[in-house]
Structure formats: C-alpha cells, structure tokens
Design an enzyme around this catalytic site. Structure first.
Site, PDB file in Angstrom:
ATOM      1  N   VAL A 145      47.220   1.251 -18.505  1.00  9.63           N
ATOM      2  CA  VAL A 145      47.881   1.416 -19.847  1.00  9.63           C
ATOM      3  C   VAL A 145      48.638   0.395 -20.402  1.00  9.63           C
ATOM      4  O   VAL A 145      48.565  -0.190 -21.538  1.00  9.63           O
ATOM      5  CB  VAL A 145      48.984   2.635 -19.896  1.00  9.63           C
ATOM      6  CG1 VAL A 145      49.528   2.869 -20.902  1.00  9.63           C
ATOM      7  CG2 VAL A 145      48.083   4.048 -19.366  1.00  9.63           C
ATOM      8  N   PRO A 146      49.227  -0.630 -19.570  1.00  9.04           N
ATOM      9  CA  PRO A 146      49.828  -1.875 -20.040  1.00  9.04           C
ATOM     10  C   PRO A 146      48.951  -2.793 -20.984  1.00  9.04           C
ATOM     11  O   PRO A 146      49.030  -3.333 -22.014  1.00  9.04           O
ATOM     12  CB  PRO A 146      50.450  -2.232 -18.947  1.00  9.04           C
ATOM     13  CG  PRO A 146      50.813  -1.372 -17.996  1.00  9.04           C
ATOM     14  CD  PRO A 146      49.625  -0.356 -18.154  1.00  9.04           C
TER      15      PRO A 146
ATOM     16  N   CYS B 295      39.915   5.928 -11.666  1.00  7.52           N
ATOM     17  CA  CYS B 295      40.889   6.290 -12.974  1.00  7.52           C
ATOM     18  C   CYS B 295      41.249   7.932 -13.286  1.00  7.52           C
ATOM     19  O   CYS B 295      42.027   8.267 -13.511  1.00  7.52           O
ATOM     20  CB  CYS B 295      40.318   5.587 -14.482  1.00  7.52           C
ATOM     21  SG  CYS B 295      38.796   6.244 -14.611  1.00  7.52           S
TER      22      CYS B 295
ATOM     23  N   GLU C 193      33.485   7.407 -24.235  1.00  4.59           N
ATOM     24  CA  GLU C 193      32.236   7.007 -23.677  1.00  4.59           C
ATOM     25  C   GLU C 193      31.286   7.872 -23.322  1.00  4.59           C
ATOM     26  O   GLU C 193      31.433   9.170 -23.163  1.00  4.59           O
ATOM     27  CB  GLU C 193      32.602   5.944 -22.553  1.00  4.59           C
ATOM     28  CG  GLU C 193      33.603   4.940 -22.939  1.00  4.59           C
ATOM     29  CD  GLU C 193      33.529   3.717 -21.802  1.00  4.59           C
ATOM     30  OE1 GLU C 193      33.883   3.876 -20.664  1.00  4.59           O
ATOM     31  OE2 GLU C 193      33.288   2.647 -22.219  1.00  4.59           O
TER      32      GLU C 193
ATOM     33  N   ASN D   8      36.670  -1.405 -10.577  1.00  9.55           N
ATOM     34  CA  ASN D   8      36.400  -0.512  -9.578  1.00  9.55           C
ATOM     35  C   ASN D   8      35.062  -0.090  -9.875  1.00  9.55           C
ATOM     36  O   ASN D   8      34.230  -0.017  -8.618  1.00  9.55           O
ATOM     37  CB  ASN D   8      37.176   0.647  -9.698  1.00  9.55           C
ATOM     38  CG  ASN D   8      37.374   1.341 -11.155  1.00  9.55           C
ATOM     39  OD1 ASN D   8      36.728   0.634 -12.227  1.00  9.55           O
ATOM     40  ND2 ASN D   8      37.517   2.267 -11.370  1.00  9.55           N
TER      41      ASN D   8
ATOM     42  N   GLU E  81      39.931   3.120 -22.287  1.00  7.61           N
ATOM     43  CA  GLU E  81      39.740   4.058 -21.207  1.00  7.61           C
ATOM     44  C   GLU E  81      40.811   3.671 -20.136  1.00  7.61           C
ATOM     45  O   GLU E  81      40.473   2.414 -19.377  1.00  7.61           O
ATOM     46  CB  GLU E  81      38.370   3.908 -20.528  1.00  7.61           C
ATOM     47  CG  GLU E  81      37.113   4.306 -21.320  1.00  7.61           C
ATOM     48  CD  GLU E  81      37.092   5.823 -21.768  1.00  7.61           C
ATOM     49  OE1 GLU E  81      37.981   6.655 -20.622  1.00  7.61           O
ATOM     50  OE2 GLU E  81      36.288   6.118 -22.517  1.00  7.61           O
TER      51      GLU E  81
HETATM   52  P1  NDP Z   1      43.957  -4.212 -15.695  1.00  9.64           P
HETATM   53  O1  NDP Z   1      44.347  -3.419 -16.768  1.00  9.64           O
HETATM   54  O2  NDP Z   1      44.759  -5.110 -15.034  1.00  9.64           O
HETATM   55  O3  NDP Z   1      42.645  -5.104 -16.217  1.00  9.64           O
HETATM   56  C1  NDP Z   1      41.713  -4.714 -17.022  1.00  9.64           C
HETATM   57  C2  NDP Z   1      41.010  -5.702 -17.721  1.00  9.64           C
HETATM   58  O4  NDP Z   1      41.574  -6.117 -18.803  1.00  9.64           O
HETATM   59  C3  NDP Z   1      40.752  -7.061 -16.772  1.00  9.64           C
HETATM   60  O5  NDP Z   1      39.551  -7.519 -17.224  1.00  9.64           O
HETATM   61  C4  NDP Z   1      41.524  -7.880 -17.129  1.00  9.64           C
HETATM   62  O6  NDP Z   1      41.617  -9.212 -16.490  1.00  9.64           O
HETATM   63  C5  NDP Z   1      41.908  -7.827 -18.459  1.00  9.64           C
HETATM   64  N1  NDP Z   1      43.368  -8.012 -19.074  1.00  9.64           N
HETATM   65  C6  NDP Z   1      44.362  -8.209 -18.382  1.00  9.64           C
HETATM   66  N2  NDP Z   1      45.204  -8.527 -19.499  1.00  9.64           N
HETATM   67  C7  NDP Z   1      44.508  -8.656 -20.501  1.00  9.64           C
HETATM   68  C8  NDP Z   1      45.093  -8.905 -21.936  1.00  9.64           C
HETATM   69  N3  NDP Z   1      46.446  -9.111 -22.233  1.00  9.64           N
HETATM   70  N4  NDP Z   1      44.378  -8.865 -22.954  1.00  9.64           N
HETATM   71  C9  NDP Z   1      43.014  -8.583 -22.675  1.00  9.64           C
HETATM   72  N5  NDP Z   1      42.505  -8.181 -21.447  1.00  9.64           N
HETATM   73  C10 NDP Z   1      43.343  -8.313 -20.430  1.00  9.64           C
HETATM   74  O7  NDP Z   1      43.283  -2.986 -14.947  1.00  9.64           O
HETATM   75  P2  NDP Z   1      42.616  -3.229 -13.416  1.00  9.64           P
HETATM   76  O8  NDP Z   1      41.318  -4.286 -13.590  1.00  9.64           O
HETATM   77  O9  NDP Z   1      43.618  -3.488 -12.477  1.00  9.64           O
HETATM   78  O10 NDP Z   1      42.024  -1.686 -13.277  1.00  9.64           O
HETATM   79  C11 NDP Z   1      42.681  -0.616 -12.748  1.00  9.64           C
HETATM   80  C12 NDP Z   1      43.057   0.071 -14.090  1.00  9.64           C
HETATM   81  O11 NDP Z   1      42.031   0.517 -14.719  1.00  9.64           O
HETATM   82  C13 NDP Z   1      43.629   1.545 -13.614  1.00  9.64           C
HETATM   83  O12 NDP Z   1      45.044   1.633 -14.369  1.00  9.64           O
HETATM   84  C14 NDP Z   1      42.611   2.423 -13.940  1.00  9.64           C
HETATM   85  O13 NDP Z   1      42.956   3.645 -14.080  1.00  9.64           O
HETATM   86  C15 NDP Z   1      42.063   1.766 -14.953  1.00  9.64           C
HETATM   87  N6  NDP Z   1      40.700   2.486 -14.972  1.00  9.64           N
HETATM   88  C16 NDP Z   1      40.436   3.297 -16.097  1.00  9.64           C
HETATM   89  C17 NDP Z   1      39.266   3.803 -16.174  1.00  9.64           C
HETATM   90  C18 NDP Z   1      38.745   4.809 -17.331  1.00  9.64           C
HETATM   91  O14 NDP Z   1      37.525   4.845 -17.414  1.00  9.64           O
HETATM   92  N7  NDP Z   1      39.731   5.572 -17.952  1.00  9.64           N
HETATM   93  C19 NDP Z   1      37.995   3.560 -15.212  1.00  9.64           C
HETATM   94  C20 NDP Z   1      38.440   2.782 -14.048  1.00  9.64           C
HETATM   95  C21 NDP Z   1      39.686   2.150 -14.195  1.00  9.64           C
HETATM   96  P3  NDP Z   1      42.037  -9.746 -15.236  1.00  9.64           P
HETATM   97  O15 NDP Z   1      41.582  -8.839 -14.250  1.00  9.64           O
HETATM   98  O16 NDP Z   1      41.688 -11.018 -15.097  1.00  9.64           O
HETATM   99  O17 NDP Z   1      43.694  -9.564 -15.513  1.00  9.64           O
END
Ligand code: NDP
Length: 487
Positions: free
Chosen positions: A229-230, A283, A461, A152, A249
């Site tokens: 979260v997952p 988020c 952060e 995002n 985060e």
């Molecule tokens: P994901 O959790 O799907 O992915 C986040 C990142 O982690 C991506 O680069 C992803 O790669 C990578 N990833 C996925 N699986 C693994 C793994 N097993 N080990 C290590 N890295 C992994 O989130 P989204 O990209 O869909 O983003 C949306 C989510 O992010 C929402 O839940 C949102 O709330 C949260 N978010 C939180 C923020 C905060 O500051 N608290 C700010 C912005 C978003 P890939 O994309 O290739 O799967």
C-alpha cells in the site's frame, strides 16, 4: 547454483547492460548463495527502454488483433514446453518449493498469454444508433504501459500485466522486484522467439527509484503496480501530475469465515492454502480466520495436526511443501510479528520459530505458525504480515462476523465456508473485498477478475475486465444529414 542472465535488462529485442548502474545480487533464499549479479538501470537506460517501446508501439497496434494474439499464444506454448526449467529458476530466485512453481508460476503466465492471445481479436468498440445519425466507439491502445512487480510471483506478475497490455496493442516496460529479477527477462526472450517485434516488451531492473522514474515518465501512458500500500501511494503520486491511469494490486488482511456447518477438512484445507502457500507470501491470503464457536475447538485441533505435517526443506526436492522466506529481512519481519502476537496475548497453537536445516544454514526458513485467541485489535490481526502466520478468531453469529471481517482498511479478498449456499451468497455480498470465494480459497483463474477495494487497490487484472484497463474509448459521432446550425 547459478542463474546468471546474459544481461541485466532487455531493451529493443535484446539484452542490455550498463555497468554505471548500481550493482546488486540475486540470492537463493534457501542457502543465501549468489545466483546472479546484475546492475540497476540508470535514468538514461530507462529513457532508452521507454523510447524503444514508443518506437515499436504504433506498428504493433496497427496489426490485427488475431495477429497479435498469435504471438502471445505461441509464447504460451514455449513457456509450457520450458516449464520445468523456468520453474527451477523461479524456485532459485524466490525460494518457493518446486512443487508449487511447477504448477503455479510459469504455467499461470502461460495461461494469461493464452487467454489474452485468444481474445485479442475480439477487442471491439460498439455501435450506438441515434436514429439517422450514429456513434461508434473505438477501443484504442493507450501507448506504452509500465509494470512494476513484487517478488512473490515474478513471472506471473510480469505476464498478468504484459499479456492484456500487449493484446490491446500497447508496448510495455516492466521493472521486476530487485529481489527476483530473472524470469521477467526469460519472458522477454520467449516473446522475442514467439515473434514479438523488438521493443514491444522491455525489462529494466532496479530499486524503487527506477520504478518511480517509470511511474512519472512522460512517455508512459499507464502504470500497473503489484506491491504494498505505501508503494502504491507513491506510484499514484508519481503518475498524478501527468494524470495517468493506474492499476494497483496492493496488500491485504483478508478474512475467511468458517461457519459451524462447514465441511471441516475443506475449511481447514482452504485456510491452510490461504496462509501457507508460497510460504505465506501471497497478497490475497486469508490471514484472519474467523471460526464459529460451535466448530472452533475441533477446527483448531485438526488445523494444528495438519499444519505440523507440513514438510519444510530443500525447495528443489519435489516432496518439499514449504520453502524459505524470500529474504532474511522478510523472515526477520515475520518473526517480529510472531513476537508481537505472543506479547499482545495471542495463544501460539503451533510453529513460531525460525528453522535451521542441515545443508541450508544460510536459509530463511520459518515454521508455519497458527495463533488462536486473536482479538480484532491485536497487531497480528490488523497488519499484513506476508509470511506463514495464521490468526484464528472466534465468532458467534453471522452479522458479528461480517462486521468484524469488514473492519479493516484493506479489501483485497475474502472467503466463506458453509454448507448453506444461501448464506454463502448472502455473506459474500456483504463482504468488502474485490475477490471472494465460497467453499474454497485463493484460486485465481485467468478467466476471473482479480483485484481489491478500499486500500487494497484500484482496477482489475485478468478476465475481460483487464481489457478496460489497457485501452481507452474514442467516441466517433457520424452525422448523415446537413449541420443544423443557428448561425
Ligand atoms: P513493495 O511495495 O515494496 O515493492 C513493489 C515494487 O515496487 C518493487 O518492484 C519495488 O522495487 C517497487 N517500488 C518501491 N518503491 C517504489 C517507488 N517509490 N516507486 C515505484 N516503484 C517502487 O512490495 P514487495 O515487493 O515487498 O511485495 C510485497 C507486497 O506486495 C505486499 O504488500 C503484498 O500484499 C503486495 N502484493 C500484492 C498483490 C496483489 O495482486 N494485490 C500480489 C503480490 C503482492 P524494490 O523491490 O526494488 O523496492
């Protein structure tokens, strides 16, 4: 429209490519057009990036803080000078309206580099007097830190993690979301131009497996994730065998409490900002809007009217206020939640449909959507939707609102709108959230700590608090007399 980078990865101060890695494309979410073709990093390439960072880190940490800070501040200046171009690329990669990316993406990356560049020379330990003996602490760099980003705010996320890490003397390896791979690479180019030694900031592209390899890599001293979260649970598990610290985060389902005495238009403006900015893909969004019964009906009426004036369209048109969702999958997921909301008995106040725009037939557009009559047990009030879907819930008294606001596994953010500032502070103190606002919403200046509690995250952060998360303390006891030993 093309935004092809000169290589998929950035390692040791230059672009790198390895066509053995899985090929993937970046799409413009407004049209579906391919804007860049890249390759995911192979395990060997991830090792190479970590090795480059490890080689570069000791010399970087040995510089004076002001010297490191000067490089970061120079990078901030370059980003500001190139803001228009960087914003355009961020819009192509994410689909977010250019009127947003021009003010909230590259510029917030510059803010982080400027802020942490400014305090790099003020990162110090302390002196503890013990009479004749004394202890001093050294605040030392961790080593090589890894960052994993969501789609995002691609450039902002890269900079919010890299700026404090680098200011503290760490080297960095960043993996962007594979949906938005471009601006983390441009940040690397800009840091090199600003004088950052080769290998201090590296980018590897890829999917979750690449993130997983980084999180569990023995050469990595810490991992910071922005994601769901997952994924947070998986990354923590990958870092656990090595006992590595993490910053998480993660997602949210944040509440906004609007009391009867609130300024109506400000509260609606805050709720709209907290649900529709970045097409709802934020988020900290306040997706559960609790409105006190005396104001509830007027709130809904004005909210509907104002929401229906939102201009959806070509993200590159400066008049457009809302672009598409990042991907077809994300749009479909959000539409699924809209259907669930209707099926579970919420009242659709406005929106609720996908949007077809002439010339943008392949786009992932969706109407800003408001549900009223939402109850706490409904799916749309419990799960993070990550799209422009606001739930309005009615409440009668303060304690009831606080209890309902807190009855979630998340704890990222919360907001309160009231003219009674005593109540504002009292309510905020009882809300279980890491980041809160009184009479505004979703402002995240670099000077303020940002992060969540409960399942929304660990660590902070931005602000001086981030320094704690990118350094470790060494305590040094200094004796001034003979050793008093019983032997
Ligand atoms: P994901 O959790 O799907 O992915 C986040 C990142 O982690 C991506 O680069 C992803 O790669 C990578 N990833 C996925 N699986 C693994 C793994 N097993 N080990 C290590 N890295 C992994 O989130 P989204 O990209 O869909 O983003 C949306 C989510 O992010 C929402 O839940 C949102 O709330 C949260 N978010 C939180 C923020 C905060 O500051 N608290 C700010 C912005 C978003 P890939 O994309 O290739 O799967």
């Amino acid at each position: 429209m093309k935004a092809q980078p000169r290589g998929s990865h950035y390692i040791g101060g230059s672009y790198a490519e390895d066509t053995d890695g899985r090929a993937f494309e970046s799409h413009y979410p407004a049209t579906g057009e391919v804007i860049a073709r890249l390759h995911a990093a192979t395990p060997a390439l991830v090792d190479k990036a970590v090795a480059a960072a490890r080689a570069a880190q000791p010399a970087w940490a040995a510089l004076k803080g002001v010297e490191r800070g000067r490089v970061l501040r120079r990078a901030a200046d370059i980003i500001r000078a190139r803001n228009a171009e960087l914003s355009r690329i961020e819009t192509l990669d994410t689909g977010k309206a250019i009127q947003e990316t021009l003010v909230a993406d590259a510029s917030s990356a510059a803010d982080a580099l400027e802020y942490f560049g400014g305090i790099a020379g003020a990162i110090t330990g302390e002196h503890i007097d013990l009479g004749s003996d004394f202890v001093y602490t050294r605040r030392e760099a961790l080593g090589v830190c890894a960052g994993i980003g969501a789609w995002n705010y691609p450039m902002q996320i890269a900079a919010w993690k890299a700026a404090p890490a680098l200011a503290c003397g760490n080297a960095f390896v960043f993996k962007p979301s594979e949906m938005t791979p471009l601006t983390a690479l441009l940040l690397a180019e800009i840091l090199t131009e600003a004088g950052l030694p080769d290998g201090v900031y590296n980018v590897v592209q890829g999917f979750g497996d690449v993130g997983g390899q980084l999180a569990g890599h023995p050469g990595i001293a810490k991992v910071s994730l922005t994601g769901s979260v997952p994924t947070g649970a998986r990354v923590m598990a990958a870092a656990a065998p090595l006992i590595r610290p993490v910053t998480m985060e993660l997602g949210g389902k944040s509440p906004i409490l609007v009391f009867d005495d609130a300024d109506l238009e400000s509260a609606i403006g805050g709720a709209m900002l907290g649900n529709f900015y970045s097409t709802g893909q934020i988020c900290s969004n306040g997706t559960r809007v609790f409105v006190q019964s005396g104001l509830h009906d007027r709130f809904l009426e004005r909210l509907k009217a104002r929401t229906e004036t939102i201009r959806i369209g070509d993200p590159l048109d400066p008049e457009t206020q809302m672009g598409p969702m990042v991907s077809r999958a994300q749009r479909d997921k959000v539409m699924g939640y809209v259907e669930t909301g209707k099926n579970e008995g919420a009242t659709l106040v406005t929106g609720g449909d996908a949007v077809q725009l002439q010339g943008f037939e392949g786009g992932n557009f969706i109407q800003p959507t408001v549900f009223s009559g939402v109850t706490d047990d409904m799916t749309i009030a419990r799960e993070e939707i990550f799209g422009p879907v606001m739930s309005v819930l009615k409440f009668d008294d303060e304690s009831e609102a606080i209890e309902r606001a807190n009855s979630t596994e998340f704890g990222l953010a919360a907001g309160v709108f009231t003219a009674d500032l005593t109540r504002g502070h009292r309510v905020v103190a009882r809300l279980e959230a890491g980041t809160t606002w009184i009479n505004t919403y979703n402002l995240t200046p670099v000077e303020a700590p940002f992060g969540g509690v409960k399942r929304s995250g660990i660590g902070r952060e931005n602000s001086r608090a981030a320094i704690e998360h990118y350094t470790r303390l060494k305590s040094v006891y200094v004796a001034t007399g003979p050793v008093d030993s019983p032997y």
